[in-house]
Design an enzyme around this catalytic site. Structure first.
Site, short mmCIF file in Angstrom:
data_model
loop_
_atom_site.label_atom_id
_atom_site.label_comp_id
_atom_site.label_asym_id
_atom_site.label_seq_id
_atom_site.Cartn_x
_atom_site.Cartn_y
_atom_site.Cartn_z
N ASP A 2 55.01 -69.38 -23.20
CA ASP A 2 53.74 -68.54 -22.58
C ASP A 2 53.89 -67.18 -22.89
O ASP A 2 52.93 -66.42 -22.32
CB ASP A 2 53.71 -68.88 -21.11
N ASP A 31 41.73 -65.11 -23.30
CA ASP A 31 42.88 -64.82 -24.10
C ASP A 31 42.95 -64.24 -25.54
O ASP A 31 43.93 -64.12 -26.33
CB ASP A 31 44.02 -65.61 -23.98
N LYS A 84 51.55 -73.05 -17.77
CA LYS A 84 50.97 -72.32 -16.60
C LYS A 84 50.63 -73.04 -15.25
O LYS A 84 50.15 -74.16 -15.44
CB LYS A 84 49.59 -71.42 -17.14
N ARG A 101 52.64 -62.29 -28.59
CA ARG A 101 53.29 -61.31 -29.17
C ARG A 101 54.14 -62.23 -30.46
O ARG A 101 54.33 -61.34 -31.50
CB ARG A 101 54.52 -60.85 -28.31
#
Length: 507
Positions: free
Chosen positions: A351, A292, A281, A355
């Site tokens: 990133d 997160d 990032k 998932r």
């Protein structure tokens, strides 16, 4: 945490640091809300005019302080805005009560005791005010010397809130207060976890917190470390955690009720810090990435709350914990991971890691054949672009279940919006190398992520996905009962879903 009491005492004679009253926004100016009659009488019925002179309008969240009338034992009256005045024979909106109580509790930081003379027409209203007080009084000062910041600012949260008009001996009122306390305490625990710096909350530390809470509340807990994850074939979780010196964990929390006929599985994304991995990032996008793991925090809090409330439904929580870091051992763009389900995933962007850990946990949850699965994750910036910073998206493989979860969110007071899973977006994740890629079309990225997760839900199992990327962490100023920092988003929705399933109201 702020202590709660129900009181039948009259406002003038109650010893407290402040009396909190409600003010509504009427057509001709502010109007004093029910519950504050004794206070208004002490101002000779002119309280609304006094407040208007001071600039008060009754707008939601507005707080106005003024000296208490002669004869009051409390020195200050705190008037808090409830928003638009309801129509004849109508009560105030549930969220208006929560937010007003929260705004007042936050404004009273440093006070030892306050009396809340807000509209209480039934036991449910007492629960709403109690919830708002407990959430609004929250503060996170674990890393401040003596609870103060570098400038010496800092006050202890409100010590005690007495709800005037409450009925201390009424079972319904007592139950409403007890429910509010259980849910708010666990939600605030989730906030603490989200606010904890990542150097103190890695996957192992988070798992230890879950183990301690499980022991306290009679919840069964199982923790899979790196060796167990490798033996079990959890390629997604292991792949995300491969670059970190802190190994990943999969935590399973199981609350069972002897009277349950239904079972739920909650799955939470728990990336304790997300640097983006090799797909690093940029500066300006990684400073708040301790948040997160907010999905896992919400799932953890909801399971503990369900246990504390003794809900007649079996609830299993799955916390997929990892730290996403770049290093020589990190997963690279182009690598292929073999997931717990046996499917292979080509990693095009490291990133898009949430998932991957969720996919393994969703498949693990599916093996137990629950009646429904709900996953919670700070998953995509695309969902923030679509819905903003205060609303989360709901996707599902069943429209009726998506609507039911949305209704539960509305009942709980959490802004949410149903989102589609367009089939044409699935093709964008086709991979020439693996069964599926972890990236697809850029436009509709939040929906693409939902479609990816759907691939790892067991056949015939009802499933919903909550993308809480927007509201999970408040980078702006506090409002209502919402603080700056971790918010505890989705905890109340999950608890409400579990309550409705226990009552047979959700299929």
């Amino acid at each position: 945490m702020t202590a709660l009491t129900l009181s039948t005492a009259a406002a003038p004679g109650l010893r407290a640091d402040a009396i909190v009253i409600g003010v509504a926004k009427g057509a001709k100016g502010p109007s004093v809300a029910p519950g504050a009659e004794a206070v208004d009488k002490a101002y000779d019925g002119r309280l609304a005019g006094v407040l208007e002179t001071l600039g008060a309008s009754g707008a939601e969240g507005e707080v106005t302080k003024l000296p208490a009338p002669s004869g009051f034992k409390a020195p200050v009256v705190v008037a808090v805005g409830l928003g638009a005045e309801p129509g004849k024979d109508a009560g105030f909106d549930a969220e208006a009560l929560r937010r007003a109580a929260g705004a007042a509790a936050r404004a009273l930081a440093g006070a030892k005791k306050a009396a809340f003379a807000l509209p209480l027409t039934e036991a449910a209203d007492a629960g709403l005010v109690a919830e708002g007080v407990l959430l609004g009084a929250y503060s996170f000062d674990a890393y401040k010397e003596n609870g103060k910041d570098a400038k010496g600012n800092g006050k202890a949260p409100l010590g005690e809130a007495a709800l005037l008009g409450g009925k201390p001996r009424d079972k319904a009122y007592k139950a409403a207060i007890e429910r509010a306390a259980a849910v708010a305490e666990e939600l605030n625990r989730a906030r603490d976890l989200v606010n904890t710096p990542p150097n103190d909350l890695n996957p192992e530390a988070f798992a230890a917190v879950a183990q301690a809470a499980a022991k306290e509340h009679g919840i069964k807990v199982q923790v899979l470390d790196e060796k167990a994850l490798a033996k079990g074939g959890y390629g997604g979780i292991l792949g995300v955690g491969a670059g970190s010196a802190s190994g990943p964990r999969l935590v399973k929390l199981t609350y069972t009720s002897s009277r349950a006929t239904k079972s739920l599985a909650f799955v939470g994304k728990g990336i304790t810090y997300d640097s983006g991995g090799i797909s690093l990032k940029p500066a300006g996008h990684n400073e708040t990435m301790k948040c997160d793991m907010a999905g896992a925090a919400a799932v953890f809090a909801a399971v503990v709350a369900a246990a504390r409330l003794g809900l007649q439904v079996n609830v299993t929580g799955w916390l997929a914990l990892a730290e996403n870091m770049p290093s020589g051992s990190a997963t690279r763009p182009g690598d292929v991971l073999r997931m717990y389900s046996g499917k292979t995933v080509e990693v095009l962007n490291t990133d898009a890691e949430g998932r991957l850990v969720l996919a393994d946990a969703l498949w693990a949850a599916s093996q137990e054949k629950p009646d429904a699965i709900i996953d919670v994750a700070t998953l995509t910036g695309a969902m923030m672009l679509a819905l903003g910073n205060r609303t989360y998206g709901i996707m599902a493989n069943d429209d009726a279940f998506r609507s039911a979860v949305h209704e539960a969110a509305e009942e709980a007071g959490e802004p949410a919006w149903p989102m589609p899973l367009p089939e044409h977006l699935r093709k964008g994740m086709d991979s020439p190398t693996a069964d599926i890629a972890n990236m697809g079309e850029r436009m509709g990225g939040g929906l693409v992520a939902g479609l990816f997760l759907r691939e790892f839900v067991g056949e015939g199992i009802t499933w919903a996905h909550l993308d809480i990327a927007g509201p999970a962490f408040n980078e702006g100023g506090p409002f209502g009962y919402t603080p700056k920092g971790g918010t505890g988003t989705a905890v109340r929705t999950l608890v409400r879903v579990a309550e409705r399933v226990a009552l047979g109201d959700l299929g």
